[in-house]
Motif scaffolding. Structure first.
Motif, short mmCIF file in Angstrom:
data_model
loop_
_atom_site.label_atom_id
_atom_site.label_comp_id
_atom_site.label_asym_id
_atom_site.label_seq_id
_atom_site.Cartn_x
_atom_site.Cartn_y
_atom_site.Cartn_z
N THR A 153 32.06 17.60 4.90
CA THR A 153 32.67 18.92 4.83
C THR A 153 33.95 18.82 4.03
N THR A 154 34.48 19.95 3.65
CA THR A 154 35.84 20.06 3.15
C THR A 154 36.56 20.94 4.16
N ALA A 155 37.65 20.43 4.74
CA ALA A 155 38.34 21.16 5.80
C ALA A 155 39.84 21.07 5.62
N THR A 156 40.51 22.14 6.01
CA THR A 156 41.96 22.16 6.06
C THR A 156 42.36 21.99 7.52
N VAL A 157 43.22 21.01 7.77
CA VAL A 157 43.64 20.71 9.14
C VAL A 157 45.16 20.70 9.24
N THR A 158 45.65 20.77 10.46
CA THR A 158 47.08 20.66 10.74
C THR A 158 47.34 19.25 11.28
N ASN A 159 48.61 18.88 11.45
CA ASN A 159 48.93 17.60 12.07
C ASN A 159 48.33 17.56 13.47
N GLY A 160 47.66 16.47 13.78
CA GLY A 160 47.07 16.37 15.11
C GLY A 160 46.01 15.30 15.18
N GLU A 161 44.94 15.61 15.93
CA GLU A 161 43.86 14.65 16.15
C GLU A 161 42.51 15.33 16.03
N ILE A 162 41.50 14.52 15.69
CA ILE A 162 40.13 15.03 15.66
C ILE A 162 39.19 13.99 16.25
N LYS A 163 37.98 14.44 16.52
CA LYS A 163 36.85 13.59 16.91
C LYS A 163 35.63 14.16 16.21
N PHE A 164 34.57 13.38 16.20
CA PHE A 164 33.27 13.88 15.77
C PHE A 164 32.44 14.09 17.02
N ARG A 165 31.59 15.12 17.03
CA ARG A 165 30.67 15.29 18.15
C ARG A 165 29.38 15.92 17.66
N ALA A 166 28.32 15.63 18.39
CA ALA A 166 26.99 16.13 18.03
C ALA A 166 26.58 17.29 18.93
N ASN A 167 25.78 18.17 18.36
CA ASN A 167 25.13 19.26 19.11
C ASN A 167 26.10 20.18 19.84
N ASN A 168 27.32 20.30 19.31
CA ASN A 168 28.33 21.20 19.89
C ASN A 168 28.56 20.95 21.38
N ALA A 169 28.47 19.69 21.79
CA ALA A 169 28.66 19.34 23.20
C ALA A 169 29.39 18.01 23.29
N TRP A 170 30.00 17.73 24.44
CA TRP A 170 30.77 16.51 24.62
C TRP A 170 29.93 15.31 25.04
N THR A 171 28.65 15.49 25.28
CA THR A 171 27.82 14.36 25.72
C THR A 171 27.69 13.29 24.65
N ILE A 172 27.77 13.67 23.38
CA ILE A 172 27.69 12.70 22.28
C ILE A 172 28.89 12.94 21.37
N ASN A 173 29.86 12.01 21.40
CA ASN A 173 31.04 12.15 20.56
C ASN A 173 31.51 10.76 20.13
N TRP A 174 32.25 10.75 19.02
CA TRP A 174 32.77 9.51 18.45
C TRP A 174 34.27 9.65 18.28
N GLY A 175 35.00 8.57 18.58
CA GLY A 175 36.44 8.58 18.40
C GLY A 175 36.94 7.24 17.88
N ALA A 176 38.15 7.23 17.38
CA ALA A 176 38.78 6.02 16.85
C ALA A 176 40.29 6.25 16.83
N LEU A 177 41.03 5.21 16.52
CA LEU A 177 42.48 5.31 16.41
C LEU A 177 42.97 5.19 14.97
N THR A 178 42.07 5.01 14.02
CA THR A 178 42.42 4.73 12.63
C THR A 178 42.40 6.00 11.78
N PRO A 179 43.54 6.40 11.18
CA PRO A 179 43.53 7.54 10.28
C PRO A 179 42.86 7.20 8.95
#
Length: 133
Positions: free
Chosen positions: A71-97
């Motif tokens: 995607t191309t996205a505009t974001v603000t300062n903060g944090e993100i994660k990736f998740r599948a199927n618009n639900a929290w049962t499957i998500n990915w996180g990391a500490l590396t920008p």
């Protein structure tokens, strides 16, 4: 010319291709990571996204590989994660920008600075990269 010969793949599946530009060598080995699962949707979510922690911003699947999303996205300062199927049962996180390997089920959030980014994510191995425009 000096291009290497084509290599044969004897067993169907996913492979990891690694290239060393300094030594001009490469390796191609079978992928031994996560199971080959296809997710109908993958998105980004977090304090820096338009939907906050409540609504995912959809990524687009690349037609030739069911595990590559962008995607191309505009974001603000903060944090993100990736998740599948618009639900929290499957998500990915990391500490590396900027780039790294997000772990499935991680409680970590990826730090990000404000800006417009081209974002790519691989739902098979968790690798991601954000390129600021």
């Amino acid at each position: 010319g000096t291009d290497p010969a084509a290599w044969a793949i004897s067993v169907a599946g996913h492979y990891v291709f690694t290239m060393n530009l300094a030594t001009k060598t490469y390796t191609l080995v079978p992928f031994t990571g996560a199971a080959d699962v296809y997710y109908p949707t993958v998105g980004i979510i977090g304090s820096s996204t338009a939907g906050g922690w409540d609504n995912s911003t959809a990524l687009t699947n690349i037609n030739f590989d069911k595990h590559l999303w962008y995607t191309t996205a505009t974001v603000t300062n903060g944090e993100i994660k990736f998740r599948a199927n618009n639900a929290w049962t499957i998500n990915w996180g990391a500490l590396t920008p900027i780039s790294g390997k997000a772990e499935l089920g991680s409680s970590s959030n990826i730090p990000i600075e404000a800006g417009k980014y081209k974002m790519w994510f691989n739902s098979l191995d968790g690798r991601y990269i954000f390129i600021k425009e």
